[in-house]
Design an enzyme around this catalytic site. Sequence first.
Site, short mmCIF file in Angstrom:
data_model
loop_
_atom_site.label_atom_id
_atom_site.label_comp_id
_atom_site.label_asym_id
_atom_site.label_seq_id
_atom_site.Cartn_x
_atom_site.Cartn_y
_atom_site.Cartn_z
CE LYS A 73 11.48 8.33 -4.50
NZ LYS A 73 11.00 7.94 -3.35
CB SER B 145 7.96 -4.13 6.03
OG SER B 145 7.64 -3.95 4.45
CE1 TYR C 94 12.88 5.39 -6.70
CE2 TYR C 94 14.66 6.40 -7.38
CZ TYR C 94 13.80 6.00 -6.29
OH TYR C 94 14.34 5.93 -5.01
CB SER D 285 15.51 8.96 -4.58
OG SER D 285 17.32 9.27 -5.72
CB VAL E 223 1.35 5.05 0.84
CG1 VAL E 223 1.70 4.41 2.64
CG2 VAL E 223 2.23 4.71 -0.27
CG ASN F 79 11.08 4.70 3.77
OD1 ASN F 79 12.46 5.25 3.51
ND2 ASN F 79 10.63 3.78 4.58
CB ILE G 279 20.56 2.76 0.44
CG1 ILE G 279 20.50 4.67 0.45
CG2 ILE G 279 20.19 2.31 1.47
CD1 ILE G 279 21.99 4.82 0.90
#
Length: 232
Positions: A146, A10, A142, A129, A55, A77, A175
């Site tokens: 990853k 989204s 995090y 990442s 998810v 993702n 990003i």
Amino acid sequence: MASIVVTGGSRGIGAAITARYAARGDRVYFLYEKNHEAAKAVAEKTGATPICCDVADGAAVAAVFSRIPEVDILVCNAGVCWYGLLTDMKDAEWDRIFDVNVKGIYNCVKAAMPAMLRKHAGSIVTVSSMWGQVGASCEAAYSATKGAVIALTKALAKELGPSGIRVNCVAPGVILTDMCANVAPEVLEELSQETPLERNGRPEDVAKVVESLADAEFVTGQVLGVSGGFVM
Ligand code: NAP
């Protein structure tokens, strides 16, 4: 026409991946968690089918995939971040980031498996990442999730290769998406200066690599950096 499932489609990187597959004429389903307005906008722009599903919720994910007859490409993702000192992190925050970033992939891969095994074919791309490769201060949890995504990708590539299913990973650098919204502009500028290609990335930079990796027929178990050379 291939059937594609993109989680976290989204916004940000997932929205760019969704748009890319929709533009090439594929049938695209994208999962999102709560931002209905953003999902509606992506659906209207691309023609892809939005599905509201956390998810991290295995039963909900299984129910969603049971209604999707074929899955040729699965792009895992969806992800969340948490910034701060590890000592300030609450147990529930640690659990949630692992539930979304790691268990979310477990849930989706498991649910997509029957359709892929039936065809003895399929391609899965996970989104890690560069911090999963080298670790980031104040992003310990995090980074750990990853890193787990990378290990999961390689293990699954070995396990599923004989079944005709490839599993690869992209490791984006900085990003410019909502995920960076709380990063100060001067920090983003510094990060771009530390990048050999002298800019931060765009969601489309990652989408392009996801598409080519998903299509690369003799490539599996690989981690491809999309960081402008920040991590080599
Ligand atoms: P974003 O702009 O914050 O978008 C996150 C997307 O994931 C949204 O579509 C969101 O849905 C969805 N999502 C979050 N939790 C979910 C859940 N529990 N169930 C289903 N969907 C969920 O993030 P992004 O920057 O595009 O990041 C996408 C992926 O790239 C993440 O895995 C992230 O870790 C990774 N990544 C990003 C960067 C970066 O610099 N941006 C760098 C490296 C890696 P809602 O709209 O409903 O919230």
